[in-house]
Design an enzyme around this catalytic site. Structure first.
Site, short mmCIF file in Angstrom:
data_model
loop_
_atom_site.label_atom_id
_atom_site.label_comp_id
_atom_site.label_asym_id
_atom_site.label_seq_id
_atom_site.Cartn_x
_atom_site.Cartn_y
_atom_site.Cartn_z
N SER A 1 0.84 -1.19 0.00
CA SER A 1 0.00 0.00 0.00
C SER A 1 0.88 1.25 0.00
O SER A 1 1.70 1.43 -0.90
CB SER A 1 -0.96 -0.04 1.20
OG SER A 1 -1.93 0.98 1.10
N LEU A 2 0.72 2.13 0.99
CA LEU A 2 1.57 3.31 1.08
C LEU A 2 3.04 2.92 1.13
O LEU A 2 3.89 3.58 0.53
CB LEU A 2 1.19 4.12 2.32
CG LEU A 2 2.08 5.29 2.70
CD1 LEU A 2 2.12 6.34 1.60
CD2 LEU A 2 1.61 5.91 4.02
#
EC number: 3.1.1.3
Length: 549
Positions: free
Chosen positions: A331-332
């Site tokens: 994700s991030l």
């Protein structure tokens, strides 16, 4: 004034001599700063200097393709004004606690996978590597790279004119066609989410000689995995992704994670509509217009995750100067991994990462021109039922918008390795499918072969936005003020005399200048104009007495 900010452009013919002189002076000053920093005279943000180290990337004569990694350190960099670096050297007590937490979180398929291979996700992770030719900067020490980033931010017009010293090198990269390798890197990325104990295992590695030596958990965390194979030169950094309260139990990093998500993956500071609270002040007030210079400054600020990731990399290269470094994340964390990989030319593998091409361009990260895709060293693994990876988690009714996340990007850099679970398994788009454990248990382990990694299709983010530089915005404001003065003076000198000697009172509306909208609603209608117009003309019609003589 709309322009392509990522292409080199020549100045317009109407550029004045004074403006040309300003550009020359700015270029000389920026070049001087860049040269001073590259010679090693930088003092890292007022802190005690950390030696700038370039990892030794000379391959052994016959490098082994099989590797076995174990976590050795956990780095943390908070994003407060007084930034502290924390490092925990992994002990046996911590490993036992982490193993218990991991078995409680991972699905049964992962349990069976690890048990069948006699491997534990914290003590033995199998990876395979291969040798690949990569084109990157010759000089990649952190001082030199960060001085370039600062120079590009201060004067982005020079970015296209900079001449970089590119070199082709043979390095070890992960074998992304091997299923065990892809799964092991994903498990490393999932381990970065595990809560770490507040015990005496932590060692403060703050660069400051004096000051607080506390532990603050609301920042970036990275697990450092070191290859246990004798003579192997590899280290893997696994970066933690977003902790979101709407998706799981949340955590200490929820607020900062959300702020950085909205800054990195939105078109303009999460300015989705007037109802949203923006994370920076770069929206100009005009419909779909954003200050590009302001955005670049915010992305590179000290309290943002990209800066923190650069500092973690500096720490790891100092601790392991003779090792090659890979980076991974979910994700991030996957997006930050790709950005770090692009910055230093190191292999990066991301899982279900949002589109990071937009912040990569905004930060002017170095990208070699015209390289074949066979030399690409960044890979994005994802599947078609994840709205964040596919770039469709936006709109008023989306889960991201309901949770306050402005995920407006869809374009990735590097290669895309996509599993078509919508066709193969009949899945539907859902935020549940974004979780790292779902990806490991139900996607990576469910397929016998890894997804093919191919170049991404043509893509453009934020096509309906107009990005202007600070100087362009000032010039536009000056032109508008000149128009206001001209139309005002012409409307005042409008009295005429004729041969008739009567006085007639008439209601006339003076010719108003073009109003400047300073606030619009979510669908673009202006709800507040420039207060100068209201002060000058009022809200009602002006009664003008014209004398006819």
């Amino acid at each position: 004034m709309k322009q392509d900010l990522y292409k080199e452009s020549s100045p317009p013919p109407s550029t004045t001599k004074s403006k040309g002189l300003y550009v020359i002076v700015a270029a000389l000053v920026t070049t001087a700063i860049y040269l001073l920093y590259s010679q090693g005279y930088s003092n890292t943000h007022g802190e005690k200097d950390m030696p700038s180290v370039v990892p030794n990337l000379v391959l052994p004569a016959n490098p082994s393709s099989d590797h076995s990694f174990a976590v050795k350190h956990i780095y943390h960099h908070n994003t407060e004004a007084d930034a502290n670096h924390g490092r925990m050297d992994v002990s046996g007590e911590w490993v036992r606690a982490a193993q218990k937490a991991q078995h409680l979180n991972l699905g049964q398929d992962t349990h069976r996978y690890m048990a069948s291979n006699a491997r534990d996700p914290y003590t033995n992770l199998p990876l395979k590597s291969r040798t690949q030719k990569v084109k990157r900067w010759r000089q990649r020490d952190p001082d030199h790279v960060e001085s370039y980033l600062e120079a590009a931010r201060l004067n982005p017009q020079l970015y296209g004119a900079m001449d970089f010293d590119w070199v082709e090198e043979d390095i070890l990269v992960p074998d992304v066609t091997d299923r065990d390798t892809v799964v092991s890197l994903a498990v490393m990325a999932s381990n970065a989410y595990v809560d770490v104990p507040f015990t005496g295992d932590w060692t403060n590695v703050s660069w400051k000689e004096t000051g607080g030596i506390g532990w603050q958990s609301d920042g970036v965390r990275g697990h450092i995995f070191v290859d246990q194979t004798p003579g192997s030169p590899l280290v893997v950094i696994a970066l933690k992704g977003t902790s979101a309260a709407i998706f799981d139990s949340g955590g200490d990093t929820v607020i900062n994670d959300k702020t950085n998500d909205n800054l990195l993956f939105s078109c303009c500071c999460a300015r989705v509509s007037y109802l949203w609270n923006t994370v920076c002040d770069c929206y100009t007030g005009e419909s779909y217009t954003c200050d590009q210079e302001c955005l670049e400054k915010e992305l590179y600020a000290e309290d943002r995750y990209y800066r923190a990731v650069l500092d973690i990399y500096r720490n790891v290269t100092h601790l392991y100067p003779q090792k090659q470094i890979w980076v991974t994340g979910h994700s991030l964390g996957g997006a930050l991994s790709a950005m770090l990989g692009r910055t230093y030319g190191i292999p990066a593998v991301g899982y279900e990462a949002p589109g990071e091409l937009l912040p990569t361009k905004r930060l002017h990260l170095p990208s070699p021109p015209g390289i074949p895709w066979s030399q690409e060293h960044i890979w994005h693994f994802g599947h078609t039922a994840d709205p964040i990876f596919m770039g469709v988690c936006n709109g008023a009714s989306s889960s991201c918008s309901i949770g306050g996340y402005a995920m407006e990007t869809s374009c990735h850099s590097g290669l895309q390795c996509m599993y078509d679970v919508v066709t193969d398994k009949g899945w539907h788009l859902s935020m549940v499918n974004h979780r790292i454990h779902t990806v490991i248990d139900e996607v990576l382990l469910a397929y016998n072969e890894t997804a093919a990694c191919v170049p991404p299709p043509p893509c453009q983010d934020c096509f309906n936005w107009n990005f202007v530089m600070g100087n362009d915005k000032d010039d536009d404001d000056k032109d508008k003020k000149k128009k206001k003065k001209t139309s005002t003076s012409s409307s005042v000198v409008s009295k005429t005399k004729t041969s008739t000697s009567s006085t007639v009172a008439t209601n006339t509306m003076p010719s108003l200048p073009d109003p400047t909208c300073v606030e619009r609603n979510w669908y673009g209608k202006c709800i507040r104009y420039d207060p100068e117009i209201k002060q000058q003309y009022g809200d009602s019609h002006t009664v003008t007495h014209v004398t006819m003589a």
